[in-house]
Design an enzyme around this catalytic site. Structure first.
Site, PDB file in Angstrom:
ATOM      1  N   ASP A 384     -20.748  22.128  56.627  1.00  9.69           N
ATOM      2  CA  ASP A 384     -20.386  23.811  54.832  1.00  9.69           C
ATOM      3  C   ASP A 384     -20.071  22.934  53.877  1.00  9.69           C
ATOM      4  O   ASP A 384     -20.073  21.761  53.439  1.00  9.69           O
ATOM      5  CB  ASP A 384     -18.310  23.812  55.281  1.00  9.69           C
ATOM      6  CG  ASP A 384     -18.271  24.970  54.723  1.00  9.69           C
ATOM      7  OD1 ASP A 384     -19.019  26.157  54.609  1.00  9.69           O
ATOM      8  OD2 ASP A 384     -17.369  24.810  54.252  1.00  9.69           O
ATOM      9  N   THR A 386     -18.554  24.279  50.365  1.00 10.96           N
ATOM     10  CA  THR A 386     -17.506  24.887  49.985  1.00 10.96           C
ATOM     11  C   THR A 386     -15.929  23.654  50.241  1.00 10.96           C
ATOM     12  O   THR A 386     -15.530  24.450  51.270  1.00 10.96           O
ATOM     13  CB  THR A 386     -16.734  26.309  49.357  1.00 10.96           C
ATOM     14  OG1 THR A 386     -17.957  27.585  48.956  1.00 10.96           O
ATOM     15  CG2 THR A 386     -15.188  26.281  48.511  1.00 10.96           C
ATOM     16  N   ASP A 587     -13.738  23.638  57.238  1.00 11.53           N
ATOM     17  CA  ASP A 587     -13.086  23.338  56.686  1.00 11.53           C
ATOM     18  C   ASP A 587     -11.860  24.505  56.783  1.00 11.53           C
ATOM     19  O   ASP A 587     -11.171  24.778  56.308  1.00 11.53           O
ATOM     20  CB  ASP A 587     -12.613  22.620  55.274  1.00 11.53           C
ATOM     21  CG  ASP A 587     -13.371  24.125  54.326  1.00 11.53           C
ATOM     22  OD1 ASP A 587     -14.017  24.365  54.287  1.00 11.53           O
ATOM     23  OD2 ASP A 587     -12.340  23.083  52.862  1.00 11.53           O
TER      24      ASP A 587
END
Length: 718
Positions: A384, A386, A587
């Protein structure tokens, strides 16, 4: 049948006969009870048929708990294909008791040694018998035979040491799994107990979240979580939905815009018409996806169990053949003592658990041996963006003067920062931060006007100043930036977010910002490639141009931008369909489905509960290097397991041959076999590191496991 066993202020224990059903969905039972207002926590112990509920002390809450438990006895509860859902809470005191018994045995009379050993191994013998009846000849059967034969022959020390090692393996596995389950259960509970609702006469009143239905107008202020999916009826605000969609910046929302549950209002205030509530919201659908995947997870066996189970029949068949040919019970005893599975099963388990402790020391929680095995097989890592490859914090990368009124970068920056310090938006925070680091002087200005979702306006000296989005400055303030299109296009092509500045109706300048890349990101990617990873991919809900710019900087093999949560999972599945073993690092709530379908899910420590709950590996420190280090540890552990298996199989084959030929007595066979097993276990326990430092660290891990307090001292099987 249900009854209250005992009740204390804030704690009630019930006995529920339905817990005998091994396929009852215990996750549902726990989440159902924990959703009762006033309940702080629930522990389910199917072995004791008990529910322990921590709750508030008021009579109303106690009554609500009693009513909810009674409903469980009558309701049609969901069932799952998984019979093993954690069982009784793991109890570290068993390890201490087992170790104390081993030390005390030489001092006790023989009859008492026999009785205490029988009590200590009774659970193991019962498990072996149950496994034999229900699943056939598995390694648990030989575990019982190995322990039972030693006890029958009066080798009480050997029997109790073997039992201690089995208990240690089960304890570590159970505690790790329960930690993961607890995170899932917290996720499945509604975050909001009470919400603010706008009534038909315009009043704003507090109501229970459970009373919200589609069409209800929910009012959400700054700093509050949006509890429903819906459309903004009135108001304007900046909404941070990074945990749901992965977008790195708060986005403006006003009347007519859609908002998602799980997002947070950072600035402003919204009145939202609820469209989807409760189980139909975006976050609830993601949670349900994860829960279903957990319930339907195949009951596959780990490498240790596969290797061990295949060798159960070697030992049993050899013993039967020798007895048929020689009728020599001594030879049969000797053969049964050559348990191929003992060194393989225990050695593999100890190696894996030892690696899990090492991973924890270096900042990573590995949730079980299978996760470690799969991590060693990974050849593709998907990230991922960000909060994973970046810090989810903006930094100023470019300051560009456009008009004649802009005399220098520092003047432009000082002017914008002096106004932006009144805003809490992340773009403003980044501009103010760099101005402070450059020690730029504050410029006086008039009162600042805020236009949520658009920008800021004020007067600085003799000049009017407008700061914000291009749409705001061009459409609302009539400031034309098209003459500088080439410059602006070049900046956006680099993945930058642009803050536009106008003065006196003319373009003044732009400030380019970008997500702050983790300083160790490039190094980690290089380490992964050096460790055998052949493909590195990034998936993000952020804009494609920003994603592609970052991918080019890092040298990634593929980049996917503006991807929805469900699409992330589909991309993972497509890579797996190519025959790749995929690890996903994320996250956010939006990463939950991808973390579930990946061969190995890895979560960052500051991530959402859903990410940490569904991941196979959770980094304990906000350091991306943990990804590369944990995979290196996994590959080394699997190599160690393979070496141990080769050594154990070779020596035990020779011992078996000697026992079959009658060259070795049962005593000699046991000595050689147990010596081999102890050597393999020592090598596994130390991770192949026999240095003083390695031995000290391994012993510290064992001490931590043994001294860990039991999860619930009052909850043991009845």
């Amino acid at each position: 049948m249900i009854r209250l066993v005992h009740g204390l202020p804030g704690r009630s224990r019930y006995k529920l006969a339905r817990l005998r059903d091994r396929h009852l969905d215990l996750r549902y039972v726990r989440s159902y009870l924990e959703a009762v207002p006033g309940v702080r926590g629930v522990r389910v112990n199917p072995g004791a048929l008990s529910l322990v509920i921590e709750h508030e002390t008021s009579k109303a809450v106690r009554a609500a708990v009693a009513e909810a438990v009674s409903a469980l006895a009558k309701a049609d509860l969901p069932r799952t294909a998984r019979a093993d859902q954690g069982g009784a809470p793991p109890d570290g005191s068993r390890l201490l008791a087992g170790a104390a018994l081993i030390l005390a045995l030489p001092l006790l009379p023989r009859p008492l040694r026999a009785v205490l050993t029988a009590i200590n191994i009774a659970g193991n013998l019962k498990t072996g018998l149950t496994t034999l009846v229900t699943r056939g000849m598995k390694v648990e059967v030989l575990d019982s035979i190995a322990v039972g034969l030693s006890a029958v022959r009066g080798e009480y020390v050997t029997a109790n040491i073997t039992q201690l090692l089995l208990n240690f393996s089960d304890y570590v596995q159970s505690t790790t799994q329960r930690a993961s389950d607890d995170l899932i259960l917290r996720l499945l509970q509604p975050d909001a107990e009470e919400v603010w609702v706008e009534t038909e006469d315009g009043a704003v009143v507090a109501q229970p979240f459970s009373s919200v239905v589609p069409g209800t107008k929910v009012v959400v202020g700054a700093g509050e979580l949006i509890p429903i999916d819906g459309v903004v009826a009135s108001g304007s605000a900046y909404v941070n939905q990074s945990t749901v969609t992965g977008e790195s910046l708060p986005i403006p929302r006003e009347a007519g815009d859609a908002v998602l549950s799980g997002s947070v209002v950072e600035e402003g205030r919204l009145t939202i018409i609820a469209e989807r509530v409760g189980g139909s919201t975006t976050t609830a659908r993601i949670a349900r996806f994860i829960q279903q995947a957990l319930a339907e997870e195949a009951d596959t066996q780990s490498k240790a169990s596969l290797l061990a189970d295949r060798r159960v029949y070697i030992t049993l068949a050899s013993g039967a053949a020798i007895f048929a040919l020689t009728r020599d019970i001594r030879r049969v005893e000797a053969v049964f003592l050559v348990d191929f599975s003992c060194a393989v099963k225990l050695g593999t388990s100890v190696a894996v658990k030892s690696a899990m402790f090492k991973a924890a020391r270096h900042g990573a929680l590995v949730k079980g041996g299978r996760a470690l095995e799969r991590l060693a097989e990974v050849d593709t890592v998907v990230f991922d963006k960000t909060g994973t490859l970046t810090h989810n914090e903006l930094e100023v990368t470019d300051i560009v003067c456009l008009g004649p009124l802009c005399t220098s970068q520092d003047d432009l920056l000082a002017m914008v920062a002096s106004v932006a310090e009144h805003s809490r938006h992340p773009v403003s925070a980044a501009v103010v931060d760099i101005a402070k680091r450059r020690n730029l002087a504050h410029m006086g200005h008039e009162e600042v006007d805020f236009f949520v979702g658009h920008g800021l306006a004020t007067a600085v000296g003799d000049h009017t100043l407008r700061i914000g989005s291009r749409h705001y400055l061009e459409e609302h303030e009539g400031i034309d930036f098209t003459p500088y299109e080439d410059i602006l296009t070049g900046l956006t092509a680099q993945g930058e977010t642009l803050l536009y500045v106008g003065s006196d109706g003319r373009p003044h300048g732009v400030i380019g910002l970008r997500d702050r890349l983790r300083p160790d990101a490039a190094q980690v990617l290089a380490q992964l490639r050096a460790g055998g990873i052949t493909r590195l991919v990034m998936i993000t809900g952020d804009h494609r141009d920003k994603a592609q710019a970052l991918g080019t900087t890092l040298g990634l093999d593929a980049v996917h931008g503006q991807i929805a949560p469900e699409e992330k999972a589909e991309i993972i599945k497509a890579l797996q369909a190519e025959g790749r073993k995929v690890a996903f690092v994320g996250d956010g709530v939006n990463d939950g489905p991808a973390l579930m379908v990946a061969d190995v899910g890895i979560a960052m420590p500051r991530g959402a509960d859903v990410a940490r709950a569904t991941a196979d590996v959770v980094l304990l420190e906000d350091d991306l290097r943990g990804v590369a280090e944990t995979r290196l540890l996994a590959t080394r552990t699997i190599d160690l397991i393979d070496r141990n298996f080769t050594v154990a199989a070779g020596i035990n084959t020779a011992v078996m041959f000697g026992a079959v030929a009658g060259w070795l007595s049962p005593v000699a066979t046991a000595l050689l076999h147990n010596g081999t097993t102890i050597g393999v276990l020592a090598n596994a326990f130390l991770g192949g590191d026999f240095s003083r430092q390695g031995i000290t660290a391994a012993l510290a891990d064992l001490r931590k496991a043994a001294l860990a307090p039991p999860r619930d001292e009052g909850e043991r099987p009845l």
